[in-house]
Design a protein around this motif. Structure first.
Motif, PDB file in Angstrom:
ATOM      1  N   THR A  11       0.838  -1.193   0.000  1.00  0.00           N
ATOM      2  CA  THR A  11       0.000   0.000   0.000  1.00  0.00           C
ATOM      3  C   THR A  11       0.875   1.245   0.000  1.00  0.00           C
ATOM      4  O   THR A  11       1.900   1.285   0.679  1.00  0.00           O
ATOM      5  CB  THR A  11      -0.913   0.000   1.240  1.00  0.00           C
ATOM      6  N   PHE A  12       0.485   2.243  -0.767  1.00  0.00           N
ATOM      7  CA  PHE A  12       1.179   3.520  -0.960  1.00  0.00           C
ATOM      8  C   PHE A  12       2.354   3.424  -1.936  1.00  0.00           C
ATOM      9  O   PHE A  12       2.998   4.428  -2.214  1.00  0.00           O
ATOM     10  CB  PHE A  12       1.678   4.126   0.356  1.00  0.00           C
ATOM     11  N   ALA A 115      -6.350   0.643   2.777  1.00  0.00           N
ATOM     12  CA  ALA A 115      -6.358  -0.741   2.306  1.00  0.00           C
ATOM     13  C   ALA A 115      -7.537  -1.037   1.392  1.00  0.00           C
ATOM     14  O   ALA A 115      -7.466  -1.951   0.562  1.00  0.00           O
ATOM     15  CB  ALA A 115      -6.356  -1.703   3.497  1.00  0.00           C
ATOM     16  N   ALA A 116      -8.631  -0.273   1.525  1.00  0.00           N
ATOM     17  CA  ALA A 116      -9.827  -0.523   0.710  1.00  0.00           C
ATOM     18  C   ALA A 116      -9.813   0.247  -0.600  1.00  0.00           C
ATOM     19  O   ALA A 116     -10.654   0.005  -1.468  1.00  0.00           O
ATOM     20  CB  ALA A 116     -11.077  -0.160   1.511  1.00  0.00           C
ATOM     21  N   LEU A 117      -8.855   1.160  -0.763  1.00  0.00           N
ATOM     22  CA  LEU A 117      -8.801   1.969  -1.979  1.00  0.00           C
ATOM     23  C   LEU A 117      -8.057   1.238  -3.087  1.00  0.00           C
ATOM     24  O   LEU A 117      -7.184   0.405  -2.817  1.00  0.00           O
ATOM     25  CB  LEU A 117      -8.086   3.288  -1.687  1.00  0.00           C
ATOM     26  N   PRO A 118      -8.334   1.546  -4.339  1.00  0.00           N
ATOM     27  CA  PRO A 118      -7.508   1.016  -5.435  1.00  0.00           C
ATOM     28  C   PRO A 118      -6.056   1.425  -5.224  1.00  0.00           C
ATOM     29  O   PRO A 118      -5.764   2.500  -4.681  1.00  0.00           O
ATOM     30  CB  PRO A 118      -8.103   1.686  -6.677  1.00  0.00           C
ATOM     31  N   ASN A 119      -5.137   0.569  -5.669  1.00  0.00           N
ATOM     32  CA  ASN A 119      -3.713   0.789  -5.399  1.00  0.00           C
ATOM     33  C   ASN A 119      -3.234   2.159  -5.822  1.00  0.00           C
ATOM     34  O   ASN A 119      -2.551   2.855  -5.063  1.00  0.00           O
ATOM     35  CB  ASN A 119      -2.893  -0.302  -6.099  1.00  0.00           C
ATOM     36  N   GLN A 120      -3.578   2.587  -7.042  1.00  0.00           N
ATOM     37  CA  GLN A 120      -3.084   3.866  -7.534  1.00  0.00           C
ATOM     38  C   GLN A 120      -3.657   5.041  -6.743  1.00  0.00           C
ATOM     39  O   GLN A 120      -2.951   6.017  -6.485  1.00  0.00           O
ATOM     40  CB  GLN A 120      -3.410   4.021  -9.020  1.00  0.00           C
ATOM     41  N   LEU A 125      -2.803   9.385  -2.751  1.00  0.00           N
ATOM     42  CA  LEU A 125      -3.159  10.053  -1.500  1.00  0.00           C
ATOM     43  C   LEU A 125      -2.024   9.978  -0.483  1.00  0.00           C
ATOM     44  O   LEU A 125      -1.779  10.935   0.263  1.00  0.00           O
ATOM     45  CB  LEU A 125      -4.432   9.442  -0.916  1.00  0.00           C
ATOM     46  N   GLY A 126      -1.319   8.835  -0.451  1.00  0.00           N
ATOM     47  CA  GLY A 126      -0.176   8.719   0.445  1.00  0.00           C
ATOM     48  C   GLY A 126       0.925   9.691   0.069  1.00  0.00           C
ATOM     49  O   GLY A 126       1.569  10.302   0.941  1.00  0.00           O
ATOM     50  N   TYR A 127       1.156   9.850  -1.212  1.00  0.00           N
ATOM     51  CA  TYR A 127       2.145  10.803  -1.720  1.00  0.00           C
ATOM     52  C   TYR A 127       1.758  12.216  -1.300  1.00  0.00           C
ATOM     53  O   TYR A 127       2.594  12.994  -0.798  1.00  0.00           O
ATOM     54  CB  TYR A 127       2.185  10.655  -3.237  1.00  0.00           C
ATOM     55  N   ALA A 128       0.480  12.561  -1.474  1.00  0.00           N
ATOM     56  CA  ALA A 128       0.006  13.893  -1.083  1.00  0.00           C
ATOM     57  C   ALA A 128       0.171  14.109   0.414  1.00  0.00           C
ATOM     58  O   ALA A 128       0.589  15.186   0.863  1.00  0.00           O
ATOM     59  CB  ALA A 128      -1.454  14.060  -1.490  1.00  0.00           C
ATOM     60  N   ARG A 129      -0.156  13.102   1.208  1.00  0.00           N
ATOM     61  CA  ARG A 129      -0.001  13.220   2.675  1.00  0.00           C
ATOM     62  C   ARG A 129       1.466  13.405   3.054  1.00  0.00           C
ATOM     63  O   ARG A 129       1.788  14.211   3.941  1.00  0.00           O
ATOM     64  CB  ARG A 129      -0.560  11.967   3.359  1.00  0.00           C
ATOM     65  N   PRO A 242       6.759   3.259   1.026  1.00  0.00           N
ATOM     66  CA  PRO A 242       6.703   4.641   1.510  1.00  0.00           C
ATOM     67  C   PRO A 242       5.632   4.736   2.589  1.00  0.00           C
ATOM     68  O   PRO A 242       4.507   4.274   2.394  1.00  0.00           O
ATOM     69  CB  PRO A 242       6.328   5.439   0.256  1.00  0.00           C
ATOM     70  N   TRP A 243       5.994   5.319   3.728  1.00  0.00           N
ATOM     71  CA  TRP A 243       5.045   5.439   4.831  1.00  0.00           C
ATOM     72  C   TRP A 243       4.766   6.920   5.048  1.00  0.00           C
ATOM     73  O   TRP A 243       5.558   7.632   5.666  1.00  0.00           O
ATOM     74  CB  TRP A 243       5.612   4.785   6.084  1.00  0.00           C
ATOM     75  N   PRO A 244       3.633   7.411   4.546  1.00  0.00           N
ATOM     76  CA  PRO A 244       3.405   8.857   4.481  1.00  0.00           C
ATOM     77  C   PRO A 244       3.206   9.541   5.817  1.00  0.00           C
ATOM     78  O   PRO A 244       3.381  10.755   5.923  1.00  0.00           O
ATOM     79  CB  PRO A 244       2.132   8.964   3.629  1.00  0.00           C
ATOM     80  N   PHE A 245       2.861   8.794   6.855  1.00  0.00           N
ATOM     81  CA  PHE A 245       2.492   9.418   8.123  1.00  0.00           C
ATOM     82  C   PHE A 245       3.702   9.884   8.931  1.00  0.00           C
ATOM     83  O   PHE A 245       3.560  10.646   9.878  1.00  0.00           O
ATOM     84  CB  PHE A 245       1.625   8.460   8.937  1.00  0.00           C
TER      85      PHE A 245
END
Length: 314
Positions: A11-12, A115-120, A125-129, A242-245
């Motif tokens: 994920t991400f 986890a429920a979102l499509p991979n892309q 969103l992780g990139y934006a965060r 990548p872990w955006p948090f």
């Protein structure tokens, strides 16, 4: 499966996006207010969602309505051939603009939905965060102390002091995470620990930041020894996430233990235990033990050890 394929499953990870900065940020066909621009709105660890559809709300320029676009300070994420994506971090916006953007949807925690979102979409969103988080920490120039402002058409922050003008770019913090295992006469076992701040009964792989002067493998050996007193060998790279948090790049490994007596560092861990492969189904069923959530590389490391190619049902 090769390492690249494994990383793309995390994920991400696996985002397909041209991240090259815009040569002309004011270009009418690709600019901030063009029909191709889409905005991801970030508030801390939360993303703006469409309340009715329960899905991420990517704002087109015309959807900004009455919001004061002069304060947006949008950060370029990249483009995919049809759209150009920007992140808006509302933490540095005037209250009037923040309230206007917030009225368009509802903010929800990204991690609870990733986890429920499509991979892309999860990766975008992780990139934006991640860039919004860095943006919040880069409010002032580290060289002269003056405020910074976003350089149009990029992720860079520019010092507003004309005598300095330094360019600052997002930083990624390398971290390691490792699933340690060993086999004895009772079968295969893995070493998992837990921190007191985690949800009850959750145990996970050991992790920590890579320090200056270390390779990732050096950090694996050091962290496992410091936290549990276990010596290891055969450190093998698995994949990365990548872990955006926390603005981190999690480098995942498997390793084999050469000692088994645990001596935990109580400032780091609340508990650490060896879990036998054959005992895990019963422990999960009883509720005595819980695994990391499925969006984490910690879970990928565990699943690959426990049942290669197959996720554990919990």
């Amino acid at each position: 499966m090769d390492n690249y394929s494994r990383s793309a499953l995390n994920t991400f990870a696996g985002l397909v996006l041209n991240r090259k900065p815009m040569p002309r940020p004011d270009a009418p066909d690709w600019g901030l207010t063009s029909g191709r621009a889409l905005y991801v709105v970030v508030r801390g660890d939360e993303i703006l969602f469409d309340a009715a559809q329960n899905e991420p709300l990517l704002l087109a320029a015309q959807m900004l309505g009455e919001c004061d676009q002069g304060h947006l300070q949008a950060m370029l994420l990249g483009e995919d051939g049809s759209s150009r994506y920007f992140a808006i971090n509302i933490e540095r916006l005037p209250a009037s603009t923040t309230q206007c953007l917030g009225s368009l949807g509802v903010f929800v925690p990204l991690r609870q939905h990733a986890a429920a979102l499509p991979n892309q979409m999860a990766a975008l969103l992780g990139y934006a965060r991640a860039v919004a988080g860095w943006h919040s920490l880069a409010r002032f120039c580290s060289l002269c102390g003056h405020p910074t402002a976003i350089r149009p058409g990029s992720l860079a922050q520019t010092c507003t002091n004309p005598e300095c003008g330094a360019q600052h770019f997002p930083r990624v913090n390398p971290a390691m995470i490792v699933l340690v295992h060993h086999a004895d006469s009772h079968g295969d076992k893995c070493l998992l620990g837990r921190q007191s701040t985690w949800k009850p009964r959750v145990y996970s792989a050991l992790s920590g930041y890579v320090e200056p002067g270390e390779s990732a493998e050096d950090a694996v050996l050091r962290e496992v020894m410091e936290e549990t007193g276990i010596k290891i060998c055969d450190v093998r790279y698995f994949s990365s996430q990548p872990w955006p948090f926390s603005g981190s790049l999690m480098l995942g490994f498997h390793a084999r233990a050469t000692t088994t007596d645990i001596h935990i560092d109580e400032t780091e861990l609340e508990d650490a235990r060896w879990f036998a492969r054959h005992e895990i189904p019963a422990l999960l069923a009883s509720g005595e033990f819980a695994l990391p959530s499925t969006e984490t590389i910690a879970r990928q490391l565990f699943d690959a050890w426990y049942s290669p190619g197959e996720s554990v049902q919990d």
